[in-house]
Design a protein around this motif. Sequence first.
Motif, PDB file in Angstrom:
ATOM      1  N   LEU A  91      21.971  21.091  15.851  1.00 41.14           N
ATOM      2  CA  LEU A  91      21.354  20.204  14.855  1.00 41.14           C
ATOM      3  C   LEU A  91      22.434  19.409  14.110  1.00 41.14           C
ATOM      4  O   LEU A  91      22.272  18.223  13.821  1.00 41.14           O
ATOM      5  CB  LEU A  91      20.506  21.023  13.879  1.00 41.14           C
ATOM      6  CG  LEU A  91      19.287  21.711  14.515  1.00 41.14           C
ATOM      7  CD1 LEU A  91      18.594  22.618  13.505  1.00 41.14           C
ATOM      8  CD2 LEU A  91      18.299  20.664  15.053  1.00 41.14           C
ATOM      9  N   MET A  92      23.536  20.087  13.811  1.00 41.82           N
ATOM     10  CA  MET A  92      24.623  19.436  13.069  1.00 41.82           C
ATOM     11  C   MET A  92      25.247  18.306  13.897  1.00 41.82           C
ATOM     12  O   MET A  92      25.460  17.204  13.417  1.00 41.82           O
ATOM     13  CB  MET A  92      25.679  20.496  12.758  1.00 41.82           C
ATOM     14  CG  MET A  92      26.401  20.296  11.458  1.00 41.82           C
ATOM     15  SD  MET A  92      27.571  21.619  11.249  1.00 41.82           S
ATOM     16  CE  MET A  92      26.616  22.784  10.333  1.00 41.82           C
ATOM     17  N   LEU A  93      25.540  18.605  15.157  1.00 46.34           N
ATOM     18  CA  LEU A  93      26.168  17.595  16.022  1.00 46.34           C
ATOM     19  C   LEU A  93      25.233  16.430  16.303  1.00 46.34           C
ATOM     20  O   LEU A  93      25.650  15.280  16.413  1.00 46.34           O
ATOM     21  CB  LEU A  93      26.624  18.214  17.355  1.00 46.34           C
ATOM     22  CG  LEU A  93      27.963  18.928  17.370  1.00 46.34           C
ATOM     23  CD1 LEU A  93      28.383  19.225  18.808  1.00 46.34           C
ATOM     24  CD2 LEU A  93      29.053  18.105  16.697  1.00 46.34           C
ATOM     25  N   GLU A  94      23.944  16.730  16.406  1.00 44.47           N
ATOM     26  CA  GLU A  94      22.989  15.649  16.655  1.00 44.47           C
ATOM     27  C   GLU A  94      22.989  14.684  15.474  1.00 44.47           C
ATOM     28  O   GLU A  94      23.046  13.465  15.634  1.00 44.47           O
ATOM     29  CB  GLU A  94      21.582  16.205  16.879  1.00 44.47           C
ATOM     30  CG  GLU A  94      20.627  15.153  17.452  1.00 44.47           C
ATOM     31  CD  GLU A  94      19.405  14.894  16.599  1.00 44.47           C
ATOM     32  OE1 GLU A  94      19.335  15.396  15.471  1.00 44.47           O
ATOM     33  OE2 GLU A  94      18.515  14.175  17.079  1.00 44.47           O
ATOM     34  N   GLU A  95      22.947  15.236  14.282  1.00 45.41           N
ATOM     35  CA  GLU A  95      22.924  14.413  13.079  1.00 45.41           C
ATOM     36  C   GLU A  95      24.230  13.612  12.944  1.00 45.41           C
ATOM     37  O   GLU A  95      24.238  12.433  12.570  1.00 45.41           O
ATOM     38  CB  GLU A  95      22.700  15.341  11.867  1.00 45.41           C
ATOM     39  CG  GLU A  95      22.871  14.712  10.504  1.00 45.41           C
ATOM     40  CD  GLU A  95      21.997  13.491  10.282  1.00 45.41           C
ATOM     41  OE1 GLU A  95      20.976  13.349  10.968  1.00 45.41           O
ATOM     42  OE2 GLU A  95      22.366  12.667   9.431  1.00 45.41           O
ATOM     43  N   TRP A  96      25.345  14.228  13.311  1.00 42.90           N
ATOM     44  CA  TRP A  96      26.651  13.551  13.271  1.00 42.90           C
ATOM     45  C   TRP A  96      26.671  12.389  14.269  1.00 42.90           C
ATOM     46  O   TRP A  96      27.140  11.293  13.945  1.00 42.90           O
ATOM     47  CB  TRP A  96      27.736  14.588  13.593  1.00 42.90           C
ATOM     48  CG  TRP A  96      29.096  14.062  13.875  1.00 42.90           C
ATOM     49  CD1 TRP A  96      29.966  13.528  12.964  1.00 42.90           C
ATOM     50  CD2 TRP A  96      29.774  14.054  15.136  1.00 42.90           C
ATOM     51  NE1 TRP A  96      31.143  13.172  13.590  1.00 42.90           N
ATOM     52  CE2 TRP A  96      31.043  13.492  14.930  1.00 42.90           C
ATOM     53  CE3 TRP A  96      29.431  14.470  16.425  1.00 42.90           C
ATOM     54  CZ2 TRP A  96      31.969  13.329  15.962  1.00 42.90           C
ATOM     55  CZ3 TRP A  96      30.354  14.307  17.448  1.00 42.90           C
ATOM     56  CH2 TRP A  96      31.597  13.736  17.209  1.00 42.90           C
ATOM     57  N   ALA A  99      24.453   9.527  13.014  1.00 42.17           N
ATOM     58  CA  ALA A  99      24.985   8.805  11.853  1.00 42.17           C
ATOM     59  C   ALA A  99      26.340   8.176  12.187  1.00 42.17           C
ATOM     60  O   ALA A  99      26.469   6.953  12.263  1.00 42.17           O
ATOM     61  CB  ALA A  99      25.107   9.764  10.669  1.00 42.17           C
ATOM     62  N   SER A 100      27.331   9.010  12.446  1.00 42.05           N
ATOM     63  CA  SER A 100      28.702   8.504  12.568  1.00 42.05           C
ATOM     64  C   SER A 100      28.928   7.711  13.872  1.00 42.05           C
ATOM     65  O   SER A 100      29.370   6.560  13.841  1.00 42.05           O
ATOM     66  CB  SER A 100      29.676   9.676  12.489  1.00 42.05           C
ATOM     67  OG  SER A 100      30.988   9.202  12.606  1.00 42.05           O
ATOM     68  N   ILE A 101      28.621   8.321  15.012  1.00 45.01           N
ATOM     69  CA  ILE A 101      28.909   7.636  16.282  1.00 45.01           C
ATOM     70  C   ILE A 101      28.045   6.381  16.418  1.00 45.01           C
ATOM     71  O   ILE A 101      28.530   5.319  16.823  1.00 45.01           O
ATOM     72  CB  ILE A 101      28.695   8.572  17.493  1.00 45.01           C
ATOM     73  CG1 ILE A 101      29.658   9.756  17.413  1.00 45.01           C
ATOM     74  CG2 ILE A 101      28.912   7.824  18.809  1.00 45.01           C
ATOM     75  CD1 ILE A 101      29.585  10.716  18.580  1.00 45.01           C
ATOM     76  N   ALA A 102      26.766   6.498  16.047  1.00 51.85           N
ATOM     77  CA  ALA A 102      25.857   5.354  16.222  1.00 51.85           C
ATOM     78  C   ALA A 102      26.299   4.159  15.374  1.00 51.85           C
ATOM     79  O   ALA A 102      26.437   3.039  15.867  1.00 51.85           O
ATOM     80  CB  ALA A 102      24.432   5.757  15.852  1.00 51.85           C
ATOM     81  N   ALA A 219      22.412  13.454  22.473  1.00 53.88           N
ATOM     82  CA  ALA A 219      22.632  12.542  21.340  1.00 53.88           C
ATOM     83  C   ALA A 219      24.012  11.900  21.454  1.00 53.88           C
ATOM     84  O   ALA A 219      24.155  10.671  21.347  1.00 53.88           O
ATOM     85  CB  ALA A 219      22.486  13.301  20.025  1.00 53.88           C
ATOM     86  N   VAL A 220      25.029  12.711  21.718  1.00 52.98           N
ATOM     87  CA  VAL A 220      26.392  12.166  21.798  1.00 52.98           C
ATOM     88  C   VAL A 220      26.509  11.198  22.984  1.00 52.98           C
ATOM     89  O   VAL A 220      27.073  10.104  22.857  1.00 52.98           O
ATOM     90  CB  VAL A 220      27.431  13.314  21.910  1.00 52.98           C
ATOM     91  CG1 VAL A 220      28.802  12.774  22.304  1.00 52.98           C
ATOM     92  CG2 VAL A 220      27.526  14.080  20.591  1.00 52.98           C
ATOM     93  N   ALA A 221      25.950  11.585  24.121  1.00 52.49           N
ATOM     94  CA  ALA A 221      26.044  10.717  25.307  1.00 52.49           C
ATOM     95  C   ALA A 221      25.307   9.397  25.070  1.00 52.49           C
ATOM     96  O   ALA A 221      25.828   8.317  25.360  1.00 52.49           O
ATOM     97  CB  ALA A 221      25.480  11.427  26.533  1.00 52.49           C
TER      98      ALA A 221
END
Length: 292
Positions: A91-96, A99-102, A219-221
């Motif tokens: 959940l934490m990485l998805e939100e990161w 927000a940040s990467i996007a 999410a990251v990909a």
Amino acid sequence: MLELYQFELSHFCEKVRFILDYKNLPYRKVEVTPGVGQFELFRMSGQRQVPVLKDGDDIIAGSTAIAFYLDKKHPEKPILPLNAQQRALTLMLEEWADASIALNGRTAMIGAFNQDGDFRTAFFPTQTPTAITQLVDNLPDSARNLGNLVASNIPNAVKTVIGAVPGEILNVGGTVIGYGPEAVKAAKEDLAQNLEALSIMLSEKPYLISDHPTLADFAVAGLSMYIKFPASPALDMPMGLKGKGVPGLADNPAYKAFFDWRDKLYLDFRKIDESRPPQPAPEGVPQKISID
Ligand SMILES: N[C@@H](CCC(=O)N[C@@H](CS)C(=O)NCC(=O)O)C(=O)O
């Protein structure tokens, strides 16, 4: 059948397409026209952004809500781990990523579009006459930015990317606000830190959280799309744009582990839309772009 209201070149939509494909859920893409098409979306979902998923009478807006909905309704191949620690990290990485990467990815990509001629040219479909690409390249900065180009009838891919940019950052003259050199530099620095962290994590394991892909991986990909456009045929975009991205990040060997990992995720899980005719390769551009 599930219907995904989307922009093809939206990074939040790519996150959802990854999840649908991973779970082997067939769906129909409904390409929303930036601007006018978003009125219809508003009527349907109460808000104007993509992605929106329509599942019979259920309308789900937003990539995170869609991910939770799909995981609940189709629990086979779960993307939210049952283990509490892993679930929390997911959940934490998805939100990161959201927000940040996007945000930084979009800022850096628009900066590269405004500042880098080669990257800008890559947005044009292969059949675009050279005279038109040169014309846009020779425009002054003020006329060439994404906001102004959307009003023209030139590059389709630019329009889809503009569609991916929230309306409120375009002022009345169509200028993109908040994408000056300082903002772009700061975004690239943040992304460099993110990519370094991800490359370290992924040099030793196949996925970010567990030995199966999770929502964090997708999410990251998906949300790293604008840092470097994937070369995968799963995405419908100008051939010249595939494998291209923000100079200094997309071509930086320090982040090879990350981009190799993302390529493998595409290969293993993203499905190719067979109904779409393949695009001809542009002259001088290889069909497959090697990441090395
Ligand atoms: N939090 C939303 C963000 C969605 C979003 O930013 N969508 C962009 C496309 S990537 C959009 O619809 N932009 C058009 C607009 O804001 O008018 C999600 O997770 O889906």
